[in-house]
Scaffold this active site. Structure first.
Site, PDB file in Angstrom:
ATOM      1  N   THR A 123     -25.737  84.462 -23.956  1.00 53.95           N
ATOM      2  CA  THR A 123     -25.296  84.063 -22.634  1.00 53.95           C
ATOM      3  C   THR A 123     -23.820  84.469 -22.512  1.00 53.95           C
ATOM      4  OG1 THR A 123     -24.887  82.439 -21.225  1.00 53.95           O
ATOM      5  CG2 THR A 123     -25.082  81.954 -23.567  1.00 53.95           C
ATOM      6  N   ASP A 124     -23.611  84.719 -21.088  1.00 51.40           N
ATOM      7  CA  ASP A 124     -22.248  84.980 -20.670  1.00 51.40           C
ATOM      8  C   ASP A 124     -21.233  83.703 -21.100  1.00 51.40           C
ATOM      9  OD1 ASP A 124     -23.012  83.232 -18.660  1.00 51.40           O
ATOM     10  OD2 ASP A 124     -22.372  84.511 -16.996  1.00 51.40           O
ATOM     11  N   GLU A 125     -21.769  82.683 -20.937  1.00 52.54           N
ATOM     12  CA  GLU A 125     -21.033  81.344 -21.415  1.00 52.54           C
ATOM     13  C   GLU A 125     -20.239  81.426 -22.536  1.00 52.54           C
ATOM     14  OE1 GLU A 125     -22.478  77.577 -20.167  1.00 52.54           O
ATOM     15  OE2 GLU A 125     -23.668  78.453 -18.693  1.00 52.54           O
ATOM     16  N   TYR A 149     -23.250  73.299 -25.694  1.00 53.08           N
ATOM     17  CA  TYR A 149     -24.376  74.312 -25.448  1.00 53.08           C
ATOM     18  C   TYR A 149     -23.725  75.830 -25.770  1.00 53.08           C
ATOM     19  CZ  TYR A 149     -26.901  78.004 -23.114  1.00 53.08           C
ATOM     20  OH  TYR A 149     -27.618  79.277 -22.885  1.00 53.08           O
ATOM     21  N   SER A 150     -22.500  76.224 -25.076  1.00 57.28           N
ATOM     22  CA  SER A 150     -21.910  77.621 -25.083  1.00 57.28           C
ATOM     23  C   SER A 150     -21.470  77.779 -26.561  1.00 57.28           C
ATOM     24  CB  SER A 150     -21.183  77.894 -24.266  1.00 57.28           C
ATOM     25  OG  SER A 150     -20.128  76.969 -24.020  1.00 57.28           O
ATOM     26  N   SER A 152     -22.862  76.374 -29.308  1.00 56.33           N
ATOM     27  CA  SER A 152     -23.862  76.783 -30.216  1.00 56.33           C
ATOM     28  C   SER A 152     -24.383  78.125 -30.067  1.00 56.33           C
ATOM     29  CB  SER A 152     -24.910  75.586 -29.866  1.00 56.33           C
ATOM     30  OG  SER A 152     -25.580  75.695 -28.721  1.00 56.33           O
ATOM     31  N   LYS A 153     -24.333  78.493 -28.909  1.00 58.83           N
ATOM     32  CA  LYS A 153     -24.891  79.850 -28.609  1.00 58.83           C
ATOM     33  C   LYS A 153     -23.711  80.708 -29.394  1.00 58.83           C
ATOM     34  CE  LYS A 153     -27.869  81.159 -26.583  1.00 58.83           C
ATOM     35  NZ  LYS A 153     -29.345  81.447 -26.907  1.00 58.83           N
ATOM     36  N   ASN A 179     -29.738  83.141 -14.735  1.00 65.29           N
ATOM     37  CA  ASN A 179     -30.912  83.569 -14.196  1.00 65.29           C
ATOM     38  C   ASN A 179     -31.364  82.741 -13.048  1.00 65.29           C
ATOM     39  OD1 ASN A 179     -32.813  85.327 -16.652  1.00 65.29           O
ATOM     40  ND2 ASN A 179     -30.381  84.906 -16.671  1.00 65.29           N
ATOM     41  N   ARG A 213     -20.588  81.694 -10.105  1.00 64.42           N
ATOM     42  CA  ARG A 213     -21.771  82.343 -11.185  1.00 64.42           C
ATOM     43  C   ARG A 213     -22.192  83.684 -10.765  1.00 64.42           C
ATOM     44  NH1 ARG A 213     -19.695  78.670 -13.293  1.00 64.42           N
ATOM     45  NH2 ARG A 213     -20.460  76.905 -14.602  1.00 64.42           N
TER      46      ARG A 213
END
Ligand code: NAD
Ligand code: DAU
Length: 336
Positions: A123-125, A149-150, A152-153, A179, A213
């Site tokens: 993701t871009d995050e 979240y970001s 962890s990604k 998306n 976004r």
């Protein structure tokens, strides 16, 4: 090719499987835990397709993943805890699935000697937040995630990088912007606002509604993942963006315009902690190396999406009532 798709019962994974099975000759094994975000009804039209099989299970289950991996050539890895607000409430499921689960998949892919490609969908995050005049994110920008979240990604991206560097695993990382489209779980901005508008509920806007976004139609993202699988350079990272920066308030007003509803239900509420101000993607590398570019305009894509939610009321009503969870038992018997 036989492809293991993880998280194929979620929003993007189900759209990806539909493209794979209707537009290519590939076979698909879908491994999904059916968490709250996984919905077998997203793939109802493809049940019984000769190239499709479903395995219910968790990506961090090494024994299960190892046995599935023996049957496949490539992996496209979507499975994740994906919602930022939930990661603020409780981070540990994000570490278990997004970090531990990704490492299990990488290890199993290596142990099984799979000959294809491992596409890790990110993701871009992971890049953090942009100021109003900053240039769009490029693949070599530093990782500065701001939410659990970001973070962890970003961790899973680094584990993928390590697998490529240390073991020469053919891993390709994709990073995409926000998306929207059919089958998106109604906790995310666009489906939430559409459904709340239709139900006469208020439309909660975090902070001042001026967070930006870069919106991309889900099929454009899926076609990017397919291009990464077919043409991606091992070890490469590819950004996918919609070239479509909008403030949240602009998006909500556009939805209300399509539905021909007034703006009086918009309600400004307490901001999300650590709320990233702006995302924007530079996708030049994907254009150059993968021949990819987004096809859908935001105006057409949003109208198509709103109409999909209008036409598929039973789909989201069964989510709101919790009935969608019963579909598995009807199809496959007791969950055990
Ligand atoms: P989603 O939440 O709709 O779906 C996630 C799916 O993964 C669900 O079917 C769920 O059951 C499954 N899953 C969760 N934990 C699992 C586990 N431990 N084992 C097996 N399956 C599990 O997510 P989405 O929006 O479709 O996102 C898919 C991927 O794309 C994620 O990796 C996300 O980080 C990434 N991504 C999403 C967006 C976006 O805008 N939605 C943008 C860029 C990248
Ligand atoms: O950028 C890609 C990411 O997009 C993905 O990696 C994530 O999986 C996906 O969930 C999404 O993250 P966001 O946090 O950007 O999406 P969300 O739909 O939760 O929120 C979009 C914007 O709208 C964000 O600025 C917060 C705001 N918002 C969201 C909700 C749910 C509101 O103002 N009100 C709301 O009720």
């Amino acid at each position: 090719m036989k492809i293991l798709v993880t998280g194929g019962c979620g929003f993007i994974g189900s759209n990806f499987i539909r493209i794979l099975l209707t537009e290519t000759d590939n076979q698909v094994v879908n491994l999904d835990a059916l968490t709250y975000a996984g919905n077998l009804e997203n793939l109802r039209d493809l049940e019984g397709h000769p190239g499709y099989s479903f395995v219910r299970g968790r990506i961090e289950d090494m024994a299960l993943v190892s046995s599935v991996m023996k049957e496949v050539d490539s992996v496209v890895h979507f499975a994740a805890e994906s919602h930022v607000d939930r990661s603020i409430q409780q981070a540990s499921p994000f570490i278990t699935t997004n970090v531990m689960g990704t490492q299990v998949l990488l290890d199993a892919f290596r142990n099984a000697g799979c000959q294809g490609t491992f596409v890790h969908v990110s993701t871009d995050e992971v890049y953090g937040s942009l100021g109003p005049n900053d240039p769009a994110f490029k693949e070599d920008f530093p990782l500065k995630p701001n939410s659990p979240y970001s973070a962890s990604k970003a961790s899973s991206d680094l584990l993928c990088r390590a697998a490529f560097k240390t073991f020469n695993l053919p891993v390709v990382i994709t990073r995409c912007s926000n998306n929207y489209g059919p089958y998106q779980f109604p906790e995310k901005l666009i489906p939430l606002m559409v459904i709340n508008s239709l139900e006469g509920r208020s439309l909660p806007v975090y902070g001042d509604g001026m967070n930006v976004r870069d919106w991309i139609y889900v099929e454009d993202h899926c076609r990017g993942c397919l291009a990464a699988l077919e043409k991606g350079r091992p070890g490469a990272i590819y950004n996918f963006g919609g070239q479509c920066e909008k403030t949240n308030i602009q998006v909500i007003k556009s939805i209300l315009e399509i539905l021909d509803l007034p703006e009086d239900r918009i309600e400004f509420v307490k901001d999300r902690p650590g709320h990233d101000r702006r995302y924007a993607m530079n996708s030049e590398l994907a254009v150059k190396e993968l021949g990819w570019k987004p096809r859908m305009t935001f105006e057409t894509g949003l109208e198509k999406t709103v109409k999909w939610y209008l036409a598929n009321r039973p789909w989201w009503e069964r989510i709101l009532s919790g009935q969608y969870m019963e579909y598995y038992e009807k199809q496959y018997g007791n969950k055990g």
